[in-house]
Design a protein around this motif. Structure first.
Motif, PDB file in Angstrom:
ATOM      1  N   LYS A 186      -0.738  -1.316   8.744  1.00  0.00           N
ATOM      2  CA  LYS A 186      -1.742  -1.262   7.485  1.00  0.00           C
ATOM      3  C   LYS A 186      -1.595  -2.549   6.847  1.00  0.00           C
ATOM      4  N   ALA A 187      -0.555  -3.402   6.930  1.00  0.00           N
ATOM      5  CA  ALA A 187      -0.548  -4.629   6.395  1.00  0.00           C
ATOM      6  C   ALA A 187      -1.619  -5.634   6.676  1.00  0.00           C
TER       7      ALA A 187
ATOM      8  N   MET B 235       0.719  -1.117  -0.114  1.00  0.00           N
ATOM      9  CA  MET B 235      -0.130   0.020  -0.165  1.00  0.00           C
ATOM     10  C   MET B 235       0.868   1.185   0.060  1.00  0.00           C
ATOM     11  N   CYS B 236       1.866   1.296   0.776  1.00  0.00           N
ATOM     12  CA  CYS B 236       2.774   2.263   0.692  1.00  0.00           C
ATOM     13  C   CYS B 236       3.928   2.252  -0.056  1.00  0.00           C
TER      14      CYS B 236
ATOM     15  N   ALA C 110       6.955   1.635   0.983  1.00  0.00           N
ATOM     16  CA  ALA C 110       8.006   0.499   1.674  1.00  0.00           C
ATOM     17  C   ALA C 110       8.215  -0.588   1.130  1.00  0.00           C
ATOM     18  N   MET C 111       7.490  -1.083   0.303  1.00  0.00           N
ATOM     19  CA  MET C 111       7.312  -2.340  -0.374  1.00  0.00           C
ATOM     20  C   MET C 111       7.781  -3.563   0.495  1.00  0.00           C
ATOM     21  N   CYS C 112       7.229  -3.607   1.712  1.00  0.00           N
ATOM     22  CA  CYS C 112       7.481  -4.705   2.650  1.00  0.00           C
ATOM     23  C   CYS C 112       7.009  -5.916   2.151  1.00  0.00           C
TER      24      CYS C 112
ATOM     25  N   HIS D 102      10.056  -6.624   8.327  1.00  0.00           N
ATOM     26  CA  HIS D 102       9.369  -5.289   8.596  1.00  0.00           C
ATOM     27  C   HIS D 102       7.930  -5.027   8.095  1.00  0.00           C
ATOM     28  N   ILE D 103       7.021  -4.935   8.915  1.00  0.00           N
ATOM     29  CA  ILE D 103       5.392  -4.499   8.377  1.00  0.00           C
ATOM     30  C   ILE D 103       5.301  -3.267   9.419  1.00  0.00           C
ATOM     31  N   CYS D 104       3.834  -2.436   8.987  1.00  0.00           N
ATOM     32  CA  CYS D 104       3.455  -1.645   9.882  1.00  0.00           C
ATOM     33  C   CYS D 104       1.977  -2.053  10.015  1.00  0.00           C
TER      34      CYS D 104
ATOM     35  N   ASN E 193       6.945   5.847   6.553  1.00  0.00           N
ATOM     36  CA  ASN E 193       7.691   4.480   6.173  1.00  0.00           C
ATOM     37  C   ASN E 193       8.583   4.961   4.872  1.00  0.00           C
TER      38      ASN E 193
END
Ligand code: SF4
Length: 714
Positions: A36-37, A1-2, A4-6, A32-34, A166
């Motif tokens: 939102k994932a 979604m953002c 950062a391409m996690c 890593h994730i935040c 991020n």
């Protein structure tokens, strides 16, 4: 979604999502994730998300089949174009488009089929000044340096909050870890921002600059560097023009001269310049807060100049260029899209185009103002400009006057509710992913492809299929495209995004070419590496990568130099002082206007609050937690006040993307926690006079007690 391409590890049982975690083996994000994932599951399962096209019937909606819906949109668009001309149909592309490679590739086909010059996107409320500086200095709008954050000794951050965003125009999953590592290895982090942001709280130094004055600060830093003999561009000097001109331009902007306006002590400015120059490597980085201000174009130019004159452009630990698997710069070269600026002026206000788009700030007036070229129909592609562009209130009144509107969008949101037809794509878990754009802005060269997690439902369509379906209909019925172009579109449709991606990977700098086997990248090679492939650290690329004539850096482009006169006259005029300046804000659990229909993201404390310094609150007799009215020339909203010394006196902050109280949307969770839209207060008449980028940082506002409850105002 953002950006950062996690990498995600998603555990499923049939159609059910059991868990979403960070992929520890991902070569870039390392687990890593935040929050939102995890909310991807909410998005996928959201009953409010449209699964089939809908058509307006009075104030209601009815589901229709895909063929009928696509026919209807194509026919109505062509009808408007036949009656009012090709440019009477406008297109607005929202920010999610850049996260969707199929939409990027096939959106171009739709634009070609439409043949309209009325093109808009989120660029002019975001990164346009970055691209303008790149175009004028390096000869290509996509030659965008990113800070080499993992190797730098000094990171100077202006108007950005990477801990929450991020990383933006700096793809750096796990940025907090990277910034802590910078400090652990003895490096310095300095943040310049009117608010003590989450990133500023982590920094060695926070300079609480006055909103909208960063260009003065950057000029003062340059003045110190030149005056004290600290300007040492090193090897860059051999292919840089304009060094002495820049020295002359900065001369009058001493730290003492700009101290009052910037609100920073001259000694602090001087110390910052010296420390930046003394660092073994350093990178200056600025984002939305820097771009979306009255002198945003100047800011992004001067930021690059700072990196160049200290020798920090294109060296390890400085600001570097990427070498992604899909080389967007080379592709844009091949299709003649290096970029252009001010090749035309908007019909009503005369603002310049950039890359074939008009500033979003003029969309409402282009709809409202009669005459040749008036916008009479609109297609939005993954965009919600009512919440994301300045004076959204005026824009939605304008939308209601259109002859026709259609939206490619999974939701009936604040913008798409004005459409006659809404075409919803499948969920992000029902399509494949390759990040065309953000691999090109990443702090390390990597590549990763993810197949769809779930097969789309029988009548689900991906964004590219919707865009291609529209493009084919419009082209064949409108007869506006040559045979070559039609054949190209048919071939692209046959290949689909996967086939096109394979070609782009093969022909890219790490690709294997058209050979069926051998070393190098292809889609197949990527599919065999589900955690991604590491393609190495960033490497010096200049002067070969430059696209200017003679492959030289233009340090003093005439258009930017000329705009300094505007800044000088502002500095010479009396300081308006006194009032309040509004700036924006991001939240880790929020993603522009997209994700407020996820219960797990919006639960808990209220996030759409107005931050204000205690001294400003006391001067107005306002108390923490009170409802207050935030008002500008453009409009007013009632919000809850949060009093905090994180804010610099004289500035207030409201996050963007909220304002879900409008009737006629289908966002039940967002509607229950609506917040207020900052863009009901930002002003479409306040733009950077150079490039038309909206001023979203430094809007003049007043704050008073709310006279009546907000729901009564509504
Ligand atoms: S940081 Fe961005 S890419 Fe990573 S999990 Fe969050 S939203 Fe997704």
């Amino acid at each position: 979604m953002c950006e950062a391409m996690c990498g995600l590890a998603i555990e499923v049982d049939g159609e059910r999502i059991l868990s979403i975690r960070g992929d520890e083996e991902d070569v870039f994000s390392h687990g890593h994730i935040c929050p939102k994932a995890v909310a991807l599951a909410d998005l996928h399962e959201d009953p409010d998300r449209l699964r089939r096209p809908v058509r307006r019937r009075g104030s209601d909606w009815e589901e229709v089949g895909w063929e009928e819906a696509l026919d209807l949109v194509a026919d109505r668009v062509l009808e408007v174009q036949r009656t009012h001309g090709p440019h009477s149909v406008a297109v607005y592309q929202g920010n999610p488009t850049v996260h969707n490679y199929g939409a990027i590739l096939f959106g171009q086909m739709l634009l070609r089929a439409l043949g309209t010059r009325s093109r808009y996107s989120a660029t002019s409320v975001d990164q346009l000044p970055h691209q303008l500086a790149a175009l004028l200095m390096f000869g290509h709008q996509l030659l965008l340096p990113v800070p080499d954050v993992d190797r730098t000794s000094f990171l100077l951050v202006l108007g950005a909050n990477p801990l929450v965003s991020n990383g933006s125009m700096m793809t750096a999953a796990g940025i907090e870890r990277r910034l802590r590592a910078l400090r652990a290895r003895g490096g310095r982090l300095v943040v310049v921002d009117p608010r003590r942001t989450e990133t500023a709280a982590l920094a060695d130094t926070h300079l609480a600059v006055r909103p909208g004055t960063d260009a003065l600060l950057l000029l003062a830093l340059l003045q110190v560097l030149f005056a004290e003999g600290l300007a040492r561009p090193g090897r860059l000097a051999a292919f840089t023009d304009g060094l002495s001109e820049v020295e002359g331009l900065a001369r009058g902007f001493t730290p003492e001269r700009v101290a009052d306006r910037t609100g920073l002590a001259a000694a602090d400015i001087r110390a910052l310049a010296r420390a930046f120059a003394a660092a073994p490597s350093a990178a200056a980085y600025g984002r939305v807060g820097l771009s979306t201000q009255e002198f945003g174009g100047l800011c992004q130019w001067l930021l690059v100049v700072l990196n160049v004159v200290t020798g920090n452009l294109d060296r390890p630990g400085g600001a570097m260029f990427t070498r992604p698997a899909v080389d967007l710069v080379a592709i844009a070269d091949r299709i003649g899209q290096r970029g252009h600026f001010a090749k035309g002026a908007s019909r009503v206000r005369g603002l310049p185009e950039f890359g074939g788009e008009w500033p979003a700030a003029v969309l409402a007036e282009e709809i409202e103002t009669p005459g040749k070229g008036q916008v009479r129909a609109l297609l939005t592609l993954a965009g919600n400009p009512v919440l994301s562009t300045p004076n959204g209130g005026r824009l939605e009144r304008a939308l209601a006057s259109l002859d026709f509107m259609a939206a490619v969008d999974p939701y009936l949101n604040e913008t798409s509710r004005h459409a006659q037809v809404v075409l919803p794509p499948v969920s992000p878990l029902e399509r494949d992913h390759y990040d065309l754009v953000f691999h090109a802005l990443a702090v390390r060269n990597t590549a990763k492809y993810s197949p769809p997690l779930f097969a789309p439902k029988a009548d689900g369509r991906e964004d590219w299929q919707i865009l291609h379906g529209l493009a084919e209909r419009i082209a064949s019925r409108g007869g506006r495209r040559g045979l070559g172009s039609r054949l190209g579109s048919l071939a692209a449709g046959r290949l689909g995004p996967r086939g096109l991606l394979d070609l782009l990977l093969r022909l890219g700098p790490h690709g294997r070419g058209l050979r069926p086997w051998g070393r190098g990248l292809s889609l197949r090679a990527l599919e065999k590496a589900p955690h991604g492939l590491d393609l190495g650290e960033l490497e010096p690329a200049l002067p070969a990568a430059l696209r200017t004539s003679g492959r030289r850096i233009a340090l003093a482009p005439p258009l930017l130099v000329a705009d300094l006169a505007r800044l000088r006259s502002r500095l010479d005029a009396p300081d308006p002082g006194g009032g309040l300046a509004l700036i924006g804000r991001r939240d880790l659990r929020s993603n522009n206007s997209w994700m407020h229909n996820s219960a797990r993201l919006v639960k808990g404390r209220e996030r759409c609050t107005l931050l204000m310094n205690p001294s400003d609150a006391a001067a107005r007799g306002l108390a923490d937690g009170e409802r207050v009215r935030l008002r500008s020339r453009a409009g007013a909203v009632d919000v809850t006040l949060a009093v905090t010394d994180d804010m610099r006196p004289g500035s207030v902050s409201l996050p963007h993307g909220w304002g879900h109280h409008r009737a006629g949307t289908r966002l039940s969770i967002a509607g229950a926690r609506p917040g207020e839209s900052v863009n009901d207060v930002t002003d479409e008449l306040e733009v950077d006079g150079l490039c038309g980028t909206a001023v979203l940082s430094g809007v003049s506002v007043e704050v008073t007690p709310a006279a009546v409850p907000a729901d009564v105002v509504r």
